[in-house]
Design an enzyme around this catalytic site. Structure first.
Site, PDB file in Angstrom:
ATOM      1  N   ARG A 186       0.878  -1.172   0.000  1.00 11.53           N
ATOM      2  CA  ARG A 186       0.000   0.000   0.000  1.00 11.53           C
ATOM      3  C   ARG A 186       0.910   1.215   0.000  1.00 11.53           C
ATOM      4  O   ARG A 186       1.700   1.404   0.940  1.00 11.53           O
ATOM      5  CB  ARG A 186      -0.924   0.006   1.224  1.00 11.53           C
ATOM      6  N   HIS A 235      -7.379   0.875  -6.377  1.00  5.75           N
ATOM      7  CA  HIS A 235      -7.557  -0.055  -5.248  1.00  5.75           C
ATOM      8  C   HIS A 235      -8.215  -1.336  -5.776  1.00  5.75           C
ATOM      9  O   HIS A 235      -9.373  -1.634  -5.471  1.00  5.75           O
ATOM     10  CB  HIS A 235      -8.427   0.621  -4.189  1.00  5.75           C
ATOM     11  N   GLN A 277      -9.975  -4.109  -3.495  1.00  8.84           N
ATOM     12  CA  GLN A 277     -11.289  -3.691  -3.014  1.00  8.84           C
ATOM     13  C   GLN A 277     -12.371  -4.042  -4.025  1.00  8.84           C
ATOM     14  O   GLN A 277     -13.442  -4.547  -3.673  1.00  8.84           O
ATOM     15  CB  GLN A 277     -11.278  -2.169  -2.776  1.00  8.84           C
ATOM     16  N   ASP A 313     -17.449   6.850  -1.241  1.00 12.01           N
ATOM     17  CA  ASP A 313     -16.211   6.675  -0.471  1.00 12.01           C
ATOM     18  C   ASP A 313     -15.943   7.997   0.232  1.00 12.01           C
ATOM     19  O   ASP A 313     -16.595   9.019  -0.048  1.00 12.01           O
ATOM     20  CB  ASP A 313     -15.060   6.306  -1.436  1.00 12.01           C
ATOM     21  N   CYS A 363     -16.378   1.242   0.626  1.00  9.11           N
ATOM     22  CA  CYS A 363     -15.204   0.407   0.939  1.00  9.11           C
ATOM     23  C   CYS A 363     -14.790   0.525   2.400  1.00  9.11           C
ATOM     24  O   CYS A 363     -14.074  -0.338   2.907  1.00  9.11           O
ATOM     25  CB  CYS A 363     -14.048   0.773   0.025  1.00  9.11           C
ATOM     26  N   ARG A 402     -13.435  -8.928   1.594  1.00  9.05           N
ATOM     27  CA  ARG A 402     -12.015  -8.634   1.337  1.00  9.05           C
ATOM     28  C   ARG A 402     -11.179  -9.886   1.641  1.00  9.05           C
ATOM     29  O   ARG A 402     -10.245 -10.205   0.925  1.00  9.05           O
ATOM     30  CB  ARG A 402     -11.537  -7.469   2.223  1.00  9.05           C
TER      31      ARG A 402
HETATM   32  N1   CP Z   1     -11.210  -0.462   2.386  1.00  5.69           N
HETATM   33  C1   CP Z   1      -9.935  -0.524   2.830  1.00  5.69           C
HETATM   34  O1   CP Z   1      -8.989  -0.731   2.066  1.00  5.69           O
HETATM   35  O2   CP Z   1      -9.796  -0.355   4.167  1.00  5.69           O
HETATM   36  P1   CP Z   1      -8.429  -0.175   4.966  1.00  5.69           P
HETATM   37  O3   CP Z   1      -7.867   1.183   4.600  1.00  5.69           O
HETATM   38  O4   CP Z   1      -8.808  -0.278   6.403  1.00  5.69           O
HETATM   39  O5   CP Z   1      -7.464  -1.255   4.537  1.00  5.69           O
HETATM   40  N1  NVA Z   2     -10.121   6.519  -1.045  1.00  6.73           N
HETATM   41  C1  NVA Z   2      -9.727   6.036   0.255  1.00  6.73           C
HETATM   42  C2  NVA Z   2      -9.856   4.562   0.322  1.00  6.73           C
HETATM   43  C3  NVA Z   2      -9.518   3.962   1.658  1.00  6.73           C
HETATM   44  C4  NVA Z   2      -9.605   2.477   1.652  1.00  6.73           C
HETATM   45  C5  NVA Z   2      -8.314   6.471   0.562  1.00  6.73           C
HETATM   46  O1  NVA Z   2      -7.453   6.359  -0.306  1.00  6.73           O
HETATM   47  O2  NVA Z   2      -8.067   6.927   1.679  1.00  6.73           O
END
Ligand code: CP
Ligand code: NVA
Length: 304
Positions: free
Chosen positions: A105, A132, A135, A224, A263, A291
């Protein structure tokens, strides 16, 4: 040496491969924690690099590895030499000598690409500023679990234009559903490349500034956070996004049996009201659970 099976973005896959990953995920879910899959990744190790926070991605990948008989190592932002400037290329070369796959990430997609280019083992995109994909695998699985095939269904995105909405674009084209993306023009990141790709792939994706137009007759409404990790949280951002809040009134414009997805993490009163996310149309907890199952499918594909 054969090329590693990276899981970087949905647009890089063909429909059949994505479908087979989802089929495996559904099978894992059906089987539960006690079936044949217990030894599938026996002795295999996943390294997980987090340059941004996570609850779901972190825990679901670690549990997935454990339930498949493998093991996960977490490298958070302060744990590795990345924070002191070691390159993704060198990190990938070194981790490839120790572990069997890497989940990352990170911020810029270029860092993910560099890691994948220099790793001789599969690299999985656990979120970048641009996308992502893990997701979305869980999201498609969840919709289909409750409503059947997503093919030709109408999905409405209402809110910020971000990494998750971009993966929805990829998913719409690859899985074959209609997508209407309502977001303020002022906050849209450059989407020229996506528009060209959608046209080249004959996708049915429409960008609009009108949330009601997007939601009209939709089978699924998605949103989101208004402030993604790394975004500048300003009052003006909230003002610009306020008309895109998913409320009961907005949900009422969708089909009567439409479902709501997010998400997570969610901010009740901002991108969605509590009566929607905690209401009968919401399937966000199944979405979060999936997930785990979807990522088992991805891990099995990468490490087969
Ligand atoms: N939806 C998602 O990726 O959640 P986290 O940021 O908690 O991993
Ligand atoms: N769009 C959000 C998704 C989190 C899972 C972010 O990047 O923070």
């Amino acid at each position: 040496m054969t090329a590693p099976r990276h899981f970087l973005d949905l647009d890089r896959f063909d429909r059949n491969t994505l479908r087979s990953i989802l089929d495996t995920a559904v099978e894992f879910k059906r089987e539960g924690d006690h079936g044949q899959s217990r030894k599938l990744l026996d002795g295999r190790t996943l390294a997980m690099i987090f340059e941004k926070p996570s609850t779901r991605t972190r825990v679901s990948f670690e549990v997935a590895m454990w339930q498949l008989g493998g093991h996960a190592i977490i490298l958070s932002d302060s744990d590795s030499q990345l924070i002191r400037g070691e390159s993704m290329a060198d990190t990938g070369r070194v981790l490839s000598r120790y572990v069997d796959a890497i989940m990352i990430r990170t911020t810029h997609a270029s860092k993910l690409a560099e890691l994948a280019d220099y790793s001789t083992i599969p690299v999985i995109n656990g979120l970048t500023d641009e996308s992502h994909p893990c997701q979305l695998m869980a999201d498609i699985m969840t919709y289909e679990e409750v409503r059947g095939s997503i093919v030709d269904r109408k999905v409405a995105w209402c809110g910020d234009s971000n990494n998750v909405s971009r993966s929805w674009v990829h998913a719409a084209v690859r899985f074959g559903f209609r997508l209407r993306l309502a977001s303020p023009e002022a906050l849209r990141t450059s989407e020229d490349h996506d528009r060209q790709w959608i046209a080249a792939e004959n996708g049915d994706v429409v960008y609009t500034e009108d949330p009601e137009e997007a939601v009209a007759d939709a089978d699924l409404v998605v949103t989101d956070t208004w402030v993604s990790m790394g975004d500048d949280p300003g009052e003006s951002r909230h003002n610009i996004l306020a008309p895109y809040r998913v409320t009961k009134a907005l949900m009422a414009k969708a089909k009567g049996d439409a479902v709501f997805m997010h998400c997570l993490p969610a901010h009740r009163g901002q991108e969605v009201t509590a009566d929607v996310i905690d209401g009968p149309q919401s399937i966000v907890w199944d979405e979060a659970e999936n997930r785990l199952h979807a990522q088992k499918g991805i891990l099995a594909w990468c490490l087969r």
